[in-house]
Design a protein around this motif. Structure first.
Motif, PDB file in Angstrom:
ATOM      1  N   ALA A   9       0.891  -1.403   0.061  1.00  0.00           N
ATOM      2  CA  ALA A   9      -0.193  -0.102  -0.143  1.00  0.00           C
ATOM      3  C   ALA A   9       0.965   1.207  -0.028  1.00  0.00           C
ATOM      4  N   ASN A  10       1.940   1.223   0.921  1.00  0.00           N
ATOM      5  CA  ASN A  10       2.706   2.552   0.939  1.00  0.00           C
ATOM      6  C   ASN A  10       3.546   2.558  -0.402  1.00  0.00           C
ATOM      7  N   ILE A  64      -5.351   3.787  -0.220  1.00  0.00           N
ATOM      8  CA  ILE A  64      -5.274   5.408  -0.050  1.00  0.00           C
ATOM      9  C   ILE A  64      -5.888   5.310   1.545  1.00  0.00           C
ATOM     10  N   GLN A  65      -6.971   4.762   1.639  1.00  0.00           N
ATOM     11  CA  GLN A  65      -7.534   4.725   3.226  1.00  0.00           C
ATOM     12  C   GLN A  65      -6.546   4.052   4.157  1.00  0.00           C
ATOM     13  N   ASN A  66      -6.130   2.799   3.856  1.00  0.00           N
ATOM     14  CA  ASN A  66      -5.090   2.069   4.579  1.00  0.00           C
ATOM     15  C   ASN A  66      -3.865   3.140   4.697  1.00  0.00           C
ATOM     16  N   THR A  67      -3.428   3.745   3.837  1.00  0.00           N
ATOM     17  CA  THR A  67      -2.155   4.639   3.975  1.00  0.00           C
ATOM     18  C   THR A  67      -2.601   5.475   4.965  1.00  0.00           C
ATOM     19  N   ASN A  69      -4.932   5.744   7.420  1.00  0.00           N
ATOM     20  CA  ASN A  69      -5.180   5.454   8.716  1.00  0.00           C
ATOM     21  C   ASN A  69      -3.740   5.144   9.359  1.00  0.00           C
ATOM     22  N   ARG A  70      -2.977   4.621   8.664  1.00  0.00           N
ATOM     23  CA  ARG A  70      -1.403   4.105   9.168  1.00  0.00           C
ATOM     24  C   ARG A  70      -0.978   5.732   9.629  1.00  0.00           C
ATOM     25  N   ASP A  71      -1.014   6.652   8.850  1.00  0.00           N
ATOM     26  CA  ASP A  71      -0.414   7.553   8.949  1.00  0.00           C
ATOM     27  C   ASP A  71      -0.955   8.336   9.947  1.00  0.00           C
ATOM     28  N   SER A  72      -2.267   8.707  10.087  1.00  0.00           N
ATOM     29  CA  SER A  72      -3.047   9.196  11.238  1.00  0.00           C
ATOM     30  C   SER A  72      -2.862   8.644  12.354  1.00  0.00           C
TER      31      SER A  72
END
Length: 142
Positions: A9-10, A64-67, A69-72
């Protein structure tokens, strides 16, 4: 499996967010548009772009949602650590889990504190100006 998906994903998020990828997409759309007359602007010709963009959009939403969520979560953890190790109030740690009503109340409390700080600052600045002018008047009178 999860780490593999996170890495994928990244990588996809970095690649798809690049200028080169945007340029490739523009070229694909232009090539599709140029091909229109050769295919008589048929339904199949239209279906190709519609299907392609729908599939890409559908898959990208999840990546994008996965990325995000992780960044947040990473950002929130960093902020919590900064709050924990500073003189800030610990009440702010974990506020992302509060209800909307609780967040609004906390926001109002912060706004009130900011207004009080601004008033104190304005008062101090006015006092400095007053003293500065009073000091200049004393100098002139000498």
């Amino acid at each position: 499996m999860e780490r593999l998906f996170d890495s994928f994903a990244n990588a996809v998020a970095r690649w798809t967010g690049s200028p080169a990828t945007f340029l490739i997409c523009v070229i694909v759309v232009v090539a599709w548009a140029v091909a229109g007359p050769f295919f008589g602007f048929s339904e199949t010709w239209q279906l190709v772009i519609n299907t392609g963009t729908t599939i890409v959009t559908f898959l990208m939403v999840f990546l994008i949602q996965n990325t995000q969520n992780r960044d947040s979560a990473a950002l929130q953890t960093k902020l919590d650590e900064l709050i924990r190790t500073s003189d800030a109030e610990d009440d702010f740690i974990g506020i992302e889990r509060l209800t909307d009503k609780e967040l609004i109340a906390l926001h109002a409390r912060c706004e009130d504190a900011a207004k009080q700080s601004q008033a104190t600052l304005a008062k101090a600045q006015a006092e400095r100006r007053r003293r500065g002018h009073a000091g200049m008047e004393a100098e002139r009178l000498k």
